[in-house]
Design an enzyme around this catalytic site. Structure first.
Site, PDB file in Angstrom:
ATOM      1  N   SER A 154       0.802  -1.226   0.000  1.00 40.66           N
ATOM      2  CA  SER A 154       0.000   0.000   0.000  1.00 40.66           C
ATOM      3  C   SER A 154       0.835   1.276   0.000  1.00 40.66           C
ATOM      4  O   SER A 154       0.761   2.094   0.925  1.00 40.66           O
ATOM      5  CB  SER A 154      -0.950  -0.034   1.194  1.00 40.66           C
ATOM      6  OG  SER A 154      -1.697  -1.209   1.125  1.00 40.66           O
ATOM      7  N   ARG A 169       7.910   6.405  -3.856  1.00 42.57           N
ATOM      8  CA  ARG A 169       8.436   6.944  -2.597  1.00 42.57           C
ATOM      9  C   ARG A 169       7.674   6.295  -1.454  1.00 42.57           C
ATOM     10  O   ARG A 169       6.523   5.909  -1.604  1.00 42.57           O
ATOM     11  CB  ARG A 169       8.239   8.463  -2.538  1.00 42.57           C
ATOM     12  CG  ARG A 169       6.790   8.834  -2.578  1.00 42.57           C
ATOM     13  CD  ARG A 169       6.483  10.273  -2.831  1.00 42.57           C
ATOM     14  NE  ARG A 169       5.059  10.366  -3.123  1.00 42.57           N
ATOM     15  CZ  ARG A 169       4.520  10.174  -4.317  1.00 42.57           C
ATOM     16  NH1 ARG A 169       5.283   9.911  -5.338  1.00 42.57           N
ATOM     17  NH2 ARG A 169       3.231  10.238  -4.489  1.00 42.57           N
ATOM     18  N   ASP A 207      -3.931  -1.271  -1.679  1.00 43.53           N
ATOM     19  CA  ASP A 207      -5.092  -1.581  -0.827  1.00 43.53           C
ATOM     20  C   ASP A 207      -6.391  -0.984  -1.376  1.00 43.53           C
ATOM     21  O   ASP A 207      -7.472  -1.558  -1.215  1.00 43.53           O
ATOM     22  CB  ASP A 207      -4.864  -1.163   0.640  1.00 43.53           C
ATOM     23  CG  ASP A 207      -4.361   0.261   0.799  1.00 43.53           C
ATOM     24  OD1 ASP A 207      -4.165   0.961  -0.216  1.00 43.53           O
ATOM     25  OD2 ASP A 207      -4.145   0.688   1.958  1.00 43.53           O
TER      26      ASP A 207
HETATM   27  C1  BGC Z   1      -0.227   5.197   0.149  1.00 46.29           C
HETATM   28  C2  BGC Z   1      -1.273   4.529  -0.687  1.00 46.29           C
HETATM   29  C3  BGC Z   1      -2.264   3.785   0.178  1.00 46.29           C
HETATM   30  C4  BGC Z   1      -2.802   4.683   1.280  1.00 46.29           C
HETATM   31  C5  BGC Z   1      -3.752   3.962   2.203  1.00 46.29           C
HETATM   32  C6  BGC Z   1      -0.875   6.013   1.267  1.00 46.29           C
HETATM   33  O1  BGC Z   1       0.123   6.511   2.103  1.00 46.29           O
HETATM   34  O2  BGC Z   1       0.585   6.028  -0.633  1.00 46.29           O
HETATM   35  O3  BGC Z   1      -0.672   3.637  -1.609  1.00 46.29           O
HETATM   36  O4  BGC Z   1      -3.313   3.319  -0.619  1.00 46.29           O
HETATM   37  O5  BGC Z   1      -1.736   5.199   2.028  1.00 46.29           O
HETATM   38  O6  BGC Z   1      -3.154   2.866   2.809  1.00 46.29           O
END
Ligand code: BGC
Length: 499
Positions: A154, A169, A207
């Protein structure tokens, strides 16, 4: 809606003038009126569009190569890893014959704090070790062969293929060296191989994409998957024809493609979000200043920290000086409070805020006066309400961009699930942004608790991927031949049942 909603518990009757002035200042800083919500959402919609172009913008709008919605008849046994911000979860998911059903067994492993700032080898080694433990525990002495795995990673990862992802990142406080700018699948698969694990990574997913697909598995009206948790983000299904940056692939313009928006990066240019001095400090002191501007105002990781920074500021403010008779050493420690602290304050059912008093005493050694408790209560409401209202700006933007006037939104994450009044505040903001009429009893765009996106969603995406590879659609698949080798690819459930 009144511009400044009244506090639900407690009263400001006994709040001295200097403190009251501070409360009013905070209300001014943290309240986002309807007109501003509309502006933010309109800019959000144009930024979503921009992210799909060759030139790009703040919002990455990542094509995920998840290219269809589930029918509800997907089938098979899959493993899933959910590497979120707090825990690591390993699941085995069985998609049986019955439409929209699933069985799941799962184990949770703590994600040690040191790992979040350690080395890449340690991280992948730990994840693979947990997977090994899981297999040994649940499948002792069984001969497994290339079990398909959906890996929920995620974080923003650029995907040239569904079984590949280059981390753009780290977000959510992760800062593992040597991962950014590299494919995460390769070292992870190497760690699996080292341990001789009979597992094949079929899909690397976000996610939000998992949430979208898992929710759509049981709800035909679901169009958007959202996470309002430690981080914040959304995914939805776009058409290839609307993704100029993929025009070179020359795929049928009607082909669906799930987009992981990575909207946490919205307004990194600082054009529309009403950032407070506290938001600016959070950003400056984060491991990645200048990034995730939107996320830093709305996600669970930051809500407690915003609250802490405000209190610390007021403590040092000669005009009001709160907590004068307490030692504020604990309050000085960054990230000591998480969003559950704010939830607990908002949940205090007592007019005299006794629960809040105890909470401050137990957590921070602060013996707050009644007016100080009133301030804390109001501040929690302001921060929680702002987060929900900004969250609505993002969903309204996707709906406007896609011209969806009614649909369901599958949502997950600790803030959505546990923060009091989140859903009501979010819906109220949607109503204001989209000018829903009072007579409309039912919200046309309805947010609902999602199915388990990072587990079931990952399994479903693995199933959908194997199915399309079997059918010869290998767009966005790295090494399709190897993907099918040895796997008992999912058969679609009997068409008779569907018909
Ligand atoms: C991430 C996402 C993720 C979201 C929720 C963010 O910090 O960059 O990829 O979907 O958090 O988990």
């Amino acid at each position: 809606m009144p511009r400044k909603p009244p506090s639900r518990k407690g009263s400001f009757a006994d709040v001295p003038k200097d403190l009251m002035q501070q409360i009013e200042r905070l209300e001014e800083l943290f309240t986002i009126p309807t007109e501003d919500l509309k502006k933010i959402s309109a800019h959000f919609a144009s930024e979503l569009q921009k992210g799909l172009t060759e030139e790009g913008g703040d919002i990455p709008m990542i094509p995920t190569w998840c290219m269809s919605m589930p029918t509800g008849y997907e089938q098979g046994t899959y493993l899933a890893i959910d590497m979120g911000g707090t825990n690591l979860r390993i699941c085995e998911i069985i998609l049986p014959e019955e439409k929209g059903e699933f069985d799941i067994i799962q184990s949770k492993y703590r994600m040690p704090e040191e790992l979040k700032t350690g080395s890449a080898d340690e991280l992948w080694g730990y994840v693979a070790d947990c997977l090994q433990q899981f297999i040994e525990y649940h499948h002792e002495d069984e001969e497994l062969d290339q079990v398909p795995l959906g890996f929920t990673f995620s974080y923003p990862a650029t995907q040239d293929y569904i079984n590949h992802g280059v981390l753009q990142r780290w977000t959510k406080g992760f800062d593992v060296d040597g991962v950014e700018g590299k494919d995460v699948v390769e070292p992870f698969e190497a760690a699996l191989k080292e341990r001789g694990l009979p597992i094949k990574l079929t899909a690397l997913i976000n996610d939000t994409t998992g949430t979208l697909i898992a929710s759509a598995y049981t709800d035909d009206l679901c169009r958007i998957g959202c996470i309002f948790g430690t981080g914040c983000n959304a995914a939805y299904m776009e058409k290839m024809g609307n993704i100029p940056k993929l025009a070179h692939m020359k795929l049928d313009p009607e082909t669906p493609m799930a987009i992981n928006c990575e909207w946490g990066a919205f307004d990194n240019e600082h054009k529309v979000l009403p950032r407070t001095p506290y938001d600016i400090i959070i950003d400056k002191e984060s491991p990645r200043p200048g990034q995730q501007t939107f996320e830093k105002m709305v996600a669970g990781l930051y809500l407690g920290e915003i609250f802490r920074l405000v209190l610390l500021d007021l403590h040092g403010n000669p005009d009001c000086k709160i907590f004068e008779n307490s030692d504020v050493a604990k309050l000085k420690k960054a990230y000591t409070l998480d969003s559950s602290f704010l939830s607990a304050i908002e949940e205090d059912p007592f007019e005299n805020l006794v629960d809040t008093h105890l909470l401050l005493l137990n957590t921070l050694d602060i013996d707050a006066t009644k007016p100080e408790l009133e301030l804390c209560r109001r501040l929690a409401e302001l921060i929680g309400t702002r987060a929900a209202r900004l969250g609505a700006c993002g969903v309204a933007a996707i709906c406007k961009k896609m011209d969806w006037s009614s649909c369901h939104v599958g949502a997950d994450g600790s803030v959505f699930n546990k923060y009091p009044h989140y859903k009501a505040r979010w819906s109220q903001a949607m109503r204001e942004i989209l000018d829903w009429k009072k007579e409309q009893r039912k919200d046309p765009i309805e947010i609902r608790a999602a199915e388990d996106g990072s587990g079931v969603g990952a399994a479903l995406i693995a199933a959908l991927t194997l199915k399309r590879v079997q059918e010869g659609n290998t767009a966005g698949i790295r090494d399709p031949h190897a993907m099918l080798q040895g796997t008992k690819a999912s058969d679609e459930k009997s068409k008779e049942v569907e018909d």
